[in-house]
Design a protein around this motif. Structure first.
Motif, mmCIF file in Angstrom:
data_model
loop_
_atom_site.group_PDB
_atom_site.id
_atom_site.type_symbol
_atom_site.label_atom_id
_atom_site.label_comp_id
_atom_site.label_asym_id
_atom_site.label_seq_id
_atom_site.Cartn_x
_atom_site.Cartn_y
_atom_site.Cartn_z
ATOM 1 N N TYR A 1 -4.001 -6.335 3.232
ATOM 2 C CA TYR A 1 -5.272 -6.293 3.941
ATOM 3 C C TYR A 1 -5.030 -6.319 5.452
ATOM 4 C CZ TYR A 1 -10.373 -6.837 3.703
ATOM 5 O OH TYR A 1 -11.716 -6.627 3.760
ATOM 6 N N ALA A 2 -4.093 -7.171 5.897
ATOM 7 C CA ALA A 2 -3.796 -7.274 7.330
ATOM 8 C C ALA A 2 -3.205 -5.971 7.873
ATOM 9 C CB ALA A 2 -2.826 -8.437 7.579
ATOM 10 N N VAL B 1 1.179 -10.870 8.122
ATOM 11 C CA VAL B 1 2.119 -9.848 7.663
ATOM 12 C C VAL B 1 3.399 -10.534 7.196
ATOM 13 C CG1 VAL B 1 3.389 -7.765 8.320
ATOM 14 C CG2 VAL B 1 1.105 -8.176 9.237
ATOM 15 N N ASP B 2 3.974 -10.033 6.115
ATOM 16 C CA ASP B 2 5.187 -10.636 5.546
ATOM 17 C C ASP B 2 6.379 -10.464 6.477
ATOM 18 O OD1 ASP B 2 3.668 -11.305 3.377
ATOM 19 O OD2 ASP B 2 4.375 -9.634 2.127
ATOM 20 N N LEU C 1 -6.065 -3.470 8.305
ATOM 21 C CA LEU C 1 -6.917 -3.734 9.460
ATOM 22 C C LEU C 1 -6.185 -3.457 10.767
ATOM 23 C CD1 LEU C 1 -8.762 -7.001 8.369
ATOM 24 C CD2 LEU C 1 -9.543 -4.640 8.211
ATOM 25 N N LEU C 2 -4.895 -3.729 10.827
ATOM 26 C CA LEU C 2 -4.140 -3.399 12.036
ATOM 27 C C LEU C 2 -4.087 -1.894 12.265
ATOM 28 C CD1 LEU C 2 -1.199 -5.961 11.725
ATOM 29 C CD2 LEU C 2 -3.061 -6.003 13.384
ATOM 30 N N MET C 3 -4.096 -1.128 11.192
ATOM 31 C CA MET C 3 -4.178 0.324 11.336
ATOM 32 C C MET C 3 -5.504 0.735 11.970
ATOM 33 S SD MET C 3 -3.732 3.188 8.333
ATOM 34 C CE MET C 3 -5.151 2.508 7.439
ATOM 35 N N PRO D 1 -16.698 -7.240 5.442
ATOM 36 C CA PRO D 1 -16.868 -5.926 4.795
ATOM 37 C C PRO D 1 -15.678 -5.575 3.912
ATOM 38 C CG PRO D 1 -17.297 -5.824 7.163
ATOM 39 C CD PRO D 1 -16.677 -7.141 6.895
ATOM 40 N N ASP D 2 -15.834 -4.486 3.186
ATOM 41 C CA ASP D 2 -14.747 -4.000 2.347
ATOM 42 C C ASP D 2 -13.605 -3.467 3.208
ATOM 43 O OD1 ASP D 2 -16.192 -4.638 0.104
ATOM 44 O OD2 ASP D 2 -17.118 -2.646 -0.054
ATOM 45 N N LYS D 3 -12.440 -3.394 2.620
ATOM 46 C CA LYS D 3 -11.252 -3.018 3.377
ATOM 47 C C LYS D 3 -11.315 -1.587 3.884
ATOM 48 C CE LYS D 3 -7.488 -2.514 0.996
ATOM 49 N NZ LYS D 3 -6.276 -2.830 0.212
#
Length: 399
Positions: free
Chosen positions: A272-273, A313-314, A276-278, A129-131
């Motif tokens: 994006y990661a 995540v960076d 999604l973690l939020m 799905p979309d973000k």
């Protein structure tokens, strides 16, 4: 001549036998023993005593600190070591944390390395799905079909022209054209000004009315004495059949959760990661608020998704992103605290609670998320918060 003069100057500098720390001697100094304790009688002896006392002074001095804490006694050290020993089982050990961080770093390196087989993503199909679709992402992770997490977009209504907007402002209805009759089956029943529409009888309504009249006349013509049973109630039969279908007759659909495969993770970058973690932080907090609602369960599949997203995540993140990761770690800590509090309140009936939590995320998965945030991104103060919350449960409600 200049080289000769420079050499003579260097020889004069080397001939000076005085210590460099005390400076170069300019005035004559008396040659007295170090044990001299008499009163200087002239300037030579006075300079000797000054230089001797200067050698005895320390190189560094400090003023006394009025706020200096006293050193801990041996009894305090023993009590502290016993307290640490009592809290050993509350948090993961330091050896476990070091081993996990080492493997987590290796996993991050391996997940971004290219493999032998190059997979070209299919642009025709939508992999996820979309973000910004949080509810659709929940359905996607639960394993629902694509028709639920990727619904077709609603067609946009054509924008009315200026002439149509002018008529709408004046209160006039829009005219219906022949092209619109084929596209839209719902017609406007408002007649234009000065015209009347003659209502023609519908064949469908006529057939329905005739069937109703026929059934009514048939029922009235039949004899209905007291011993004759009444006609069957079709509505009751229909409800019974629906209950059979929705009840034990049909089993509920069980979906298999989607796993974070490398093919899916290659579509997710750093931003994006984080986004999604939020979502996971929101879902965990929602679970803590509505623990009796089974649709908010956090499963082991969700834990694997959080672990895989943390690998995307960076290394260096901003302050806002650090705050989002800290909120995720706090949510996982709260999940562990709530589970242990519930176990402590149950007491002997812990086995029944464990059967209910079989499909829930376990403590080890929560500690993995917390250890990744605290160890890799340097938020180790969260361990102190977790220890303080868990110690209150170990001490009991009266503490």
């Amino acid at each position: 001549m200049s080289l000769l003069a420079k050499r003579k100057i260097d020889e004069l500098d080397d001939s000076d036998g005085e210590e460099p720390s005390l400076g170069r001697q300019v005035l004559p100094v008396a040659n007295l023993p170090d044990t001299f304790d008499g009163v200087p009688t002239d300037g030579l002896q006075y300079l000797f005593t000054v230089r001797r006392d200067a050698r005895l002074l320390p190189h560094v001095t400090r003023a006394p600190n009025p706020y200096e804490a006293p050193e801990p006694t041996a009894a305090a050290l023993l009590s502290g070591s016993s307290e640490v020993g009592a809290r050993t089982g509350i948090l993961p050990s330091e050896e476990w944390q070091e081993t996990f961080l080492k493997r987590f770093k290796n996993f991050r390196k391996n997940s971004v390395q290219p493999t032998i087989h190059v997979h070209i993503p299919d642009s025709s199909s939508k992999p996820m799905p979309d973000k910004k679709e949080r509810d659709l992402w929940w359905a996607y992770l639960a394993g629902h079909p694509e028709s639920e997490w990727n619904p077709p977009k609603k067609p946009k209504q054509p924008k009315p022209s200026r002439w149509q907007q002018r008529n709408l402002k004046k209160g006039k209805p829009l005219p219906v054209f022949a092209d619109d009759l084929h596209e839209d089956a719902s017609l406007s029943y408002d007649a234009p000004d000065g015209e009347t529409l003659e209502a023609e009888p519908s064949s469908v309504s006529f057939e329905v009315k005739s069937e109703i009249l026929a059934s009514g006349s048939a029922l009235q013509s039949l004899p209905t004495p007291s011993g004759t049973p009444a006609p069957p109630d079709f509505s009751a039969d229909a409800s019974m059949s629906v209950e059979g279908v929705n009840g034990a007759g049909v089993r509920p659909t069980v979906y298999v959760p989607r796993e974070p495969t490398p093919t899916l993770m290659q579509h997710i970058d750093h931003k994006y990661a984080i986004h999604l973690l939020m979502y996971f932080t929101h879902w965990i907090n929602l679970r803590l608020e509505q623990s009796s609602f089974s649709l908010t369960d956090i499963t082991p599949s969700h834990a694997r998704w959080m672990f895989a997203l943390l690998s995307r995540v960076d290394d260096w993140i901003s302050g806002d992103e650090t705050s989002l990761l800290r909120n995720l770690a706090r949510a996982c800590i709260s999940l562990v605290v709530e589970r242990r509090r519930r176990r402590a309140s149950l007491g002997e009936s812990e086995a029944g609670e464990m059967s209910e939590e079989a499909n829930m995320i376990d403590d080890a998965s929560c500690w993995m998320v917390v250890c990744a945030v605290t160890g890799f991104w340097g938020q180790r103060d969260l361990w102190m918060d977790a220890e303080g919350l868990l110690c209150k449960i170990e001490e009991g409600p009266g503490a």
